[in-house]
Design a protein around this motif. Sequence first.
Motif, PDB file in Angstrom:
ATOM      1  N   ALA A   1      13.366   4.148   6.570  1.00  0.00           N
ATOM      2  CA  ALA A   1      12.577   2.937   7.377  1.00  0.00           C
ATOM      3  C   ALA A   1      12.262   3.341   8.566  1.00  0.00           C
ATOM      4  CB  ALA A   1      13.031   1.636   7.642  1.00  0.00           C
ATOM      5  N   VAL A   2      10.878   3.343   9.150  1.00  0.00           N
ATOM      6  CA  VAL A   2      10.306   3.909  10.214  1.00  0.00           C
ATOM      7  C   VAL A   2       9.518   2.753  11.154  1.00  0.00           C
ATOM      8  CG1 VAL A   2       8.877   5.744  11.494  1.00  0.00           C
ATOM      9  CG2 VAL A   2      10.090   6.056   9.302  1.00  0.00           C
TER      10      VAL A   2
ATOM     11  N   ASP B   1       2.203  -5.044   8.602  1.00  0.00           N
ATOM     12  CA  ASP B   1       2.265  -6.339   8.695  1.00  0.00           C
ATOM     13  C   ASP B   1       3.680  -6.662   9.584  1.00  0.00           C
ATOM     14  OD1 ASP B   1      -0.018  -6.912   7.546  1.00  0.00           O
ATOM     15  OD2 ASP B   1       0.606  -7.653   6.001  1.00  0.00           O
ATOM     16  N   ASN B   2       4.928  -6.027   9.019  1.00  0.00           N
ATOM     17  CA  ASN B   2       6.122  -6.094   9.511  1.00  0.00           C
ATOM     18  C   ASN B   2       6.533  -5.213  10.717  1.00  0.00           C
ATOM     19  OD1 ASN B   2       6.511  -3.934   8.068  1.00  0.00           O
ATOM     20  ND2 ASN B   2       8.005  -4.811   6.650  1.00  0.00           N
ATOM     21  N   GLY B   3       5.491  -4.249  11.159  1.00  0.00           N
ATOM     22  CA  GLY B   3       5.934  -3.355  12.158  1.00  0.00           C
ATOM     23  C   GLY B   3       6.711  -2.030  11.691  1.00  0.00           C
ATOM     24  N   MET B   4       7.028  -2.148  10.412  1.00  0.00           N
ATOM     25  CA  MET B   4       7.786  -0.797   9.894  1.00  0.00           C
ATOM     26  C   MET B   4       7.149  -0.303   8.725  1.00  0.00           C
ATOM     27  SD  MET B   4      11.833  -1.905  10.034  1.00  0.00           S
ATOM     28  CE  MET B   4      12.422  -0.395  10.425  1.00  0.00           C
ATOM     29  N   PHE B   5       7.316   0.997   8.407  1.00  0.00           N
ATOM     30  CA  PHE B   5       6.761   1.693   7.054  1.00  0.00           C
ATOM     31  C   PHE B   5       7.963   2.398   6.397  1.00  0.00           C
ATOM     32  CE2 PHE B   5       5.301   4.439  10.423  1.00  0.00           C
ATOM     33  CZ  PHE B   5       5.872   5.424   9.890  1.00  0.00           C
ATOM     34  N   ASP B   6       8.019   2.826   5.204  1.00  0.00           N
ATOM     35  CA  ASP B   6       9.181   3.579   4.727  1.00  0.00           C
ATOM     36  C   ASP B   6       8.373   4.797   4.200  1.00  0.00           C
ATOM     37  OD1 ASP B   6      10.818   1.354   4.916  1.00  0.00           O
ATOM     38  OD2 ASP B   6      10.106   0.700   2.727  1.00  0.00           O
ATOM     39  N   ILE B   7       9.233   5.961   4.478  1.00  0.00           N
ATOM     40  CA  ILE B   7       8.906   7.262   4.008  1.00  0.00           C
ATOM     41  C   ILE B   7       9.746   7.524   2.798  1.00  0.00           C
ATOM     42  CG2 ILE B   7       9.118   9.579   4.256  1.00  0.00           C
ATOM     43  CD1 ILE B   7       8.998   9.203   7.158  1.00  0.00           C
ATOM     44  N   PHE B   8       8.991   7.517   1.551  1.00  0.00           N
ATOM     45  CA  PHE B   8       9.723   7.466   0.239  1.00  0.00           C
ATOM     46  C   PHE B   8       9.543   8.656  -0.409  1.00  0.00           C
ATOM     47  CE2 PHE B   8      10.024   6.297  -4.346  1.00  0.00           C
ATOM     48  CZ  PHE B   8      10.926   5.136  -4.288  1.00  0.00           C
TER      49      PHE B   8
ATOM     50  N   LYS C   1       0.859  -1.309  -0.008  1.00  0.00           N
ATOM     51  CA  LYS C   1      -0.076   0.126   0.094  1.00  0.00           C
ATOM     52  C   LYS C   1       0.784   1.098   0.013  1.00  0.00           C
ATOM     53  CE  LYS C   1      -4.170  -1.955   2.229  1.00  0.00           C
ATOM     54  NZ  LYS C   1      -5.231  -1.690   2.990  1.00  0.00           N
ATOM     55  N   ILE C   2       0.260   2.366  -0.455  1.00  0.00           N
ATOM     56  CA  ILE C   2       0.933   3.701  -0.723  1.00  0.00           C
ATOM     57  C   ILE C   2       0.087   4.812  -0.134  1.00  0.00           C
ATOM     58  CG2 ILE C   2       2.184   5.307  -2.038  1.00  0.00           C
ATOM     59  CD1 ILE C   2       3.228   2.994  -3.780  1.00  0.00           C
ATOM     60  N   ASP C   3       0.418   5.444   0.830  1.00  0.00           N
ATOM     61  CA  ASP C   3      -0.258   6.768   1.171  1.00  0.00           C
ATOM     62  C   ASP C   3       0.554   7.822   0.798  1.00  0.00           C
ATOM     63  OD1 ASP C   3      -2.371   4.884   2.363  1.00  0.00           O
ATOM     64  OD2 ASP C   3      -1.797   5.218   4.304  1.00  0.00           O
ATOM     65  N   THR C   4      -0.246   8.659  -0.067  1.00  0.00           N
ATOM     66  CA  THR C   4       0.524  10.019  -0.138  1.00  0.00           C
ATOM     67  C   THR C   4      -0.049  11.461   0.503  1.00  0.00           C
ATOM     68  OG1 THR C   4       0.988   9.046  -2.315  1.00  0.00           O
ATOM     69  CG2 THR C   4       1.177  11.414  -2.361  1.00  0.00           C
TER      70      THR C   4
END
Length: 354
Positions: free
Chosen positions: A87-88, A72-79, A53-56
């Motif tokens: 990674a956050v 799911d994995n406990g992390m998201f990326d600010i891209f 998923k991608i939120d902008t």
Amino acid sequence: MISPSKKAAVVFMLALLATSWRVAAQSCIVTGQINGVGAIPIQFRYIQNGVDKIDTVFATGDRFRYVAQKPDNGMFDIFIQNPAWTAVWYEAGNLTVSGNIDKAGQLEVKGTKENDLLTAFNQLRWAYREKAQGQPAEAVDKLIEEHTRKTWAFMKVNTPSLTAMYLLNGLTNGADVKIEDLDEAFHEFPPQIRESYYGKRAKERIEIVKNQPVKGKKAPDFKLVSSKGDSVQLSRHSGKYVLLDFWGHWCGPCIRSMPELREFHEKYKSKITLIGIAAEWGDDKETWLKTIEKHQANWIQLTDFRFDQGDIMKTYNISGFPTYLLIDPKGMVVARENNFQAIAKIVAETKALR
């Protein structure tokens, strides 16, 4: 005197406020300032229920706010601007992000225990990356070795933490990693961290490292369809030397080695079967085929279009590109190297191939 109906309404509002407060307290709220970001979209990428998923969001005056979704994995990326990403950890609380668009891949994320730790490690990593800029290959190799030692030390000091387990998972990709060190480090973590997403991944990676084909071990069999549509199975080439070349169209060192591989193929094609195995996604098919044609890589070329997530890449523990494996006529690994010159030297010194 408050009427029963008004009293019920007040109780309801208080309960609603309490619920809202609990939801807010459990949320991961990200606010930040990225100087110079302007109208560039800030993407938050994560996996939820197995779906990418991608939120902008867009900044106003270089400032933004985002309520993170639980991944799911406990992390998201600010891209921001390919390939810049950070990674956050998803943690309940208020996270602050700061940085500059000129270094969009070096955002500082602070406000919670794990993100403070991860930012501290990233600052160490960024420093080594800058030191390596413009340095000759030998100097870069030394910096990588030094950085790996510092990563081990950081991981040890901060055990137990999710960030330390995250780093241990990454350390399983090291070329010279010792399985005993990995195993010992893994079991220093408490059960709840060993059972976390990255704990499970590290455990899986450690098993892969234990069983990976290295010098003196049997090369696992595999079967794939080639770029020309032929079925290719490693075991069918027993009785002859085989050189596996793990590469990708996106890999600079891999492409630069193509002329040497062409020359090698012409010189040894009667004695050595050369097989290229590329890390590509399904969308890369045309680019992969055009790269093969452009560089006249007219030896066997394979891919499963699963990049580094396919069975072959995992079984062979391919974490760096290029990686070369020389296999003897009995199917045993003779050499495993990331440098083509090292493989060429071993071949030249092998009596059966002279």
